[in-house]
Each structure stands twice: as C-alpha cells, then as structure tokens.
Design a protein around this motif. Structure first.
Motif, PDB file in Angstrom:
ATOM      1  N   ASP A 106      -2.035  -7.283   5.064  1.00 53.55           N
ATOM      2  CA  ASP A 106      -3.461  -7.315   3.513  1.00 53.55           C
ATOM      3  C   ASP A 106      -3.369  -5.809   4.001  1.00 53.55           C
ATOM      4  O   ASP A 106      -3.589  -4.880   2.695  1.00 53.55           O
ATOM      5  CB  ASP A 106      -4.361  -7.562   4.426  1.00 53.55           C
ATOM      6  CG  ASP A 106      -5.101  -7.309   5.465  1.00 53.55           C
ATOM      7  OD1 ASP A 106      -5.042  -7.281   6.738  1.00 53.55           O
ATOM      8  OD2 ASP A 106      -6.713  -7.442   5.635  1.00 53.55           O
ATOM      9  N   GLU A 145      -0.471  -4.764   1.800  1.00 51.30           N
ATOM     10  CA  GLU A 145      -0.440  -4.571  -0.018  1.00 51.30           C
ATOM     11  C   GLU A 145      -1.391  -3.935  -0.214  1.00 51.30           C
ATOM     12  O   GLU A 145      -0.452  -4.174  -1.928  1.00 51.30           O
ATOM     13  CB  GLU A 145      -0.960  -6.575   0.413  1.00 51.30           C
ATOM     14  CG  GLU A 145      -0.204  -7.063  -1.320  1.00 51.30           C
ATOM     15  CD  GLU A 145      -0.922  -8.565  -1.412  1.00 51.30           C
ATOM     16  OE1 GLU A 145      -1.150  -9.174  -2.124  1.00 51.30           O
ATOM     17  OE2 GLU A 145      -1.369  -8.955   0.048  1.00 51.30           O
ATOM     18  N   SER A 146      -2.206  -3.974   0.113  1.00 47.97           N
ATOM     19  CA  SER A 146      -3.301  -2.774  -0.309  1.00 47.97           C
ATOM     20  C   SER A 146      -2.963  -1.260  -1.066  1.00 47.97           C
ATOM     21  O   SER A 146      -3.347  -1.301  -2.342  1.00 47.97           O
ATOM     22  CB  SER A 146      -4.676  -2.789   0.067  1.00 47.97           C
ATOM     23  OG  SER A 146      -4.719  -2.206   1.101  1.00 47.97           O
TER      24      SER A 146
END
Length: 379
Positions: A250, A253-254
């Motif tokens: 995550d 991805e951010s």
C-alpha cells in the motif's frame, strides 16, 4: 563549582558533548534526549548537585512524572502521600549511588537544597537562583515545561531530559519530549543534545532496548494479508522464529514506486533464525513468495543494527556503502551519508518516504537523512 561534576569522565562522544554544553553558562536551557542507558539522568543530576554544592544555584528542583507501569496513569503526591516522595527520593539515591554519601544527600533534601517533586510543582511559581531538571519529559505535558520557561527568574537554568524513542506513551504521535525538543531547536540561548545507541553505557541497557523493540514488534496488529503471510511462513519454515511481518504494497502504491527492487514485504526473524526463513539456497523464501502472492519479500534479523534494516528495505542495494552512520536523533533514525544523497532519497523523495513510513509502521520511528558534515538538527 564543586569538583563532583569535574570528576565525571565521559564514556562516549555524546556524553562529552552534553558535559561541555552543561559547563557553558550561555546555554540557559538544555535539552538532552535519547534512549535509556545513555546517562541523561546521571550526568544532569550530578551536574545539579555539584552546582548547588558549589554555590552556583541555591537549589536543585527535580521534577519528574511518576507513572504506574501497570495502568500507565500519572500519579500525584496528593494521591500517594508520603509514598510518592519515598519513591521519588529513591530515584535520586539510585542515580547518585556512592557519589554523595546518603546522609549528605538526605540533609540536602531536608534543607530544601534538593527538591524531588512532580511536574505540577513547576506551575505558578517563579524560580530564582534555581536549577530545574524536568526528567522523563516524554510523560510530562509539554505545557509544564513551556510554563516554567516563562517563570524562570534571576540566575535560573532549565534542563529537560527525555526518551522520545521507546519510552514515550503508546498511541501518542508527539509526546512531551518530542515537542519540547522541537521547540528548543530554535529557541534562543538553548541547546539540544541528542544521544543515540552508541551512547548507551549502562550494562544490559542495549539488550533490554533490543528486547523492548522486539516486544513492540510482536505486539503489532497484523492486516489480513500480513496474517496470510505468517501462515505461509509456518508452512514453508515451521522451525523459524518470526518476530513480525510487514506489508509495504500500500505504501509503494501511494508513493507510485515502480522499482522492482522495492520490497513488497519484510520478514523480521529472531536473531539466529534468519537462515531458517530463507532456507538453503533461498528455496524457502522463494516458496513463501510464490504461495503468498508477494513479488519481493526481504528478510532481516531482529537487532539494533539499523544499518542492516536500511540495506534490506532500500531499493538501491549499493547505497549502504555510502552510509556513514545510522543512529537515533530525537524521535527519528538519522542516516548519515558520505555522498549519493540523491540516490538514497530517490526520485521525488519516494525512497526516503518509503523508509520513513515503513519504520513508522514497524516501530513508530521516522527516518531522516543528512550528508556527512551537514549539521544535525541538534545544535
């Protein structure tokens, strides 16, 4: 000043700097921050006792929170009565050891030359010819220290000591020590001294610190995909002692990290058990990657060698040869680089942000980078 403080021999560079800062009278406010075992309380209390014995100050006021370790509640003299002062006084005897005879110490307490009290004592008073030590500042409301700054009178000095790394209260992003450190960094006639792992001198303190970090990691709440990873490890490495696992997908991805060398997850193994996770020739870790769905899993042993943690998690494998030092500076890990700051930070700063968020997820500690020769935040 009495020779008591002059007899203190620094055992590390950080301790030597703290002693020199305390000897410099132009530093009206001194903040010293670092993990337990670095000598913060010992050096500052010895300085204070010496200053009173030598006539530099009329009294030493040691204000520190008294915490119930079971409930985490802040205790007060009103609630505990004489027990509070017995516990607080024992703290002083433990620090002093045989540096000052106990009878002499008790007389200084009786005469009011040394006062050991709670942090609320600092509120609403004016302090002339006094040295005030606010110890264990991570447990104290920052407003207490800020208020005493306003109430310091003639020939007064304030020392703030705390551990913003491991002993700060859980669930608090910025404890009293962290906030006061930030304030003092840009305060006139104030000096901040950061002590780190290399300054730990108390026997057993490093081992205890490592165990505390391990306990923090083992207590982490795992996400669904992290629990799935743990289950997969149990299948392929049943004899491995895994402290925790962390997914970074995550975060990647951010931050829009595309590098194939940026890990999707990290496995932290108990010291001595890393080989059981990886397997001979890496067959175990490859099987774990295949079955868990994580493309790239990195592994590290549970240790205080944070240079290895950085090497394991950073997408640029060769960057560690340019790392001069990794140690704590306030509430963060500070990475000092000889060169290649750009490669370490990454395009648009994504690599340093990956490390920062990963360490915060694992240990609630941030990461910052400086170049060798560049002044640290502490002045």
């Amino acid at each position: 000043m009495s020779s008591l403080f002059d007899n203190i021999k620094p055992l590390t560079i950080g301790q030597e700097r703290l002693i020199n800062v305390l000897k410099d009278d132009s530093n009206e406010v001194v903040g010293v921050f670092g993990p337990t075992g670095t000598g913060k309380s010992f050096i500052t209390v010895i300085y204070g006792i010496s200053a009173v014995l030598g006539g530099k100050f009329k009294r030493l006021i040691i204000a520190r929170p008294l915490i119930d370790i079971t409930s985490g509640r802040l205790e007060s003299p009103e609630e505990l009565g004489d027990l509070y002062y017995r516990v607080a006084g024992q703290y002083l005897y433990d620090i002093m050891g045989d540096m000052v005879p106990r009878d002499d110490m008790e007389k200084m307490l009786r005469d009011g030359k040394v006062i050991v009290t709670d942090v609320n004592y600092l509120r609403g008073r004016t302090f002339d010819e006094s040295l005030i030590l606010l110890d264990d500042a991570q447990h104290a409301p920052p407003e207490n220290a800020a208020e005493v700054l306003m109430r310091m009178g003639r020939n007064a000095r304030l020392i703030i000591a705390g551990d913003p790394i491991l002993q700060r209260p859980l669930g608090i992003e910025k404890d009293g020590a962290t906030l006061m450190r930030e304030v003092l960094l840009n305060e006139e006639r104030a000096m901040v001294v950061d002590l780190g792992l290399k300054d730990i001198v108390r026997p057993g303190a490093k081992r205890g610190l490592k165990l505390m970090f391990e306990l923090r990691l083992r207590k982490r709440s795992l996400s669904d995909e992290e629990r799935k990873l743990v289950d997969t490890i149990r299948v392929h490495a049943p004899d491995a002692d895994v402290v925790t696992v962390a997914s970074f997908r995550d975060i990647k991805e951010s931050l829009e990290i595309k590098s194939e060398n940026a890990p999707d997850a990290l496995i932290v193994a108990k010291e001595g058990y890393l080989g059981r996770v990886v397997g001979k020739g890496g067959e175990r870790i490859k099987a774990i990657e295949n079955d868990s769905g994580f493309r790239l899993i990195r592994t590290v042993e549970m240790s205080l060698d944070f240079r290895q943690w950085i090497r394991t998690m950073h997408p640029v494998g060769w960057i560690t040869k340019h790392i001069v030092d990794v140690d704590f500076a306030g509430p963060e890990l500070q990475v000092m680089l000889r060169k290649e700051m750009g490669a370490f930070v990454g395009p648009r700063g994504v690599y340093i942000r990956l490390l920062d968020r990963a360490f915060k997820r694992l240990l609630n500690i941030g990461v910052r980078a400086i170049e060798e020769g560049q002044p640290s935040e502490s002045k």
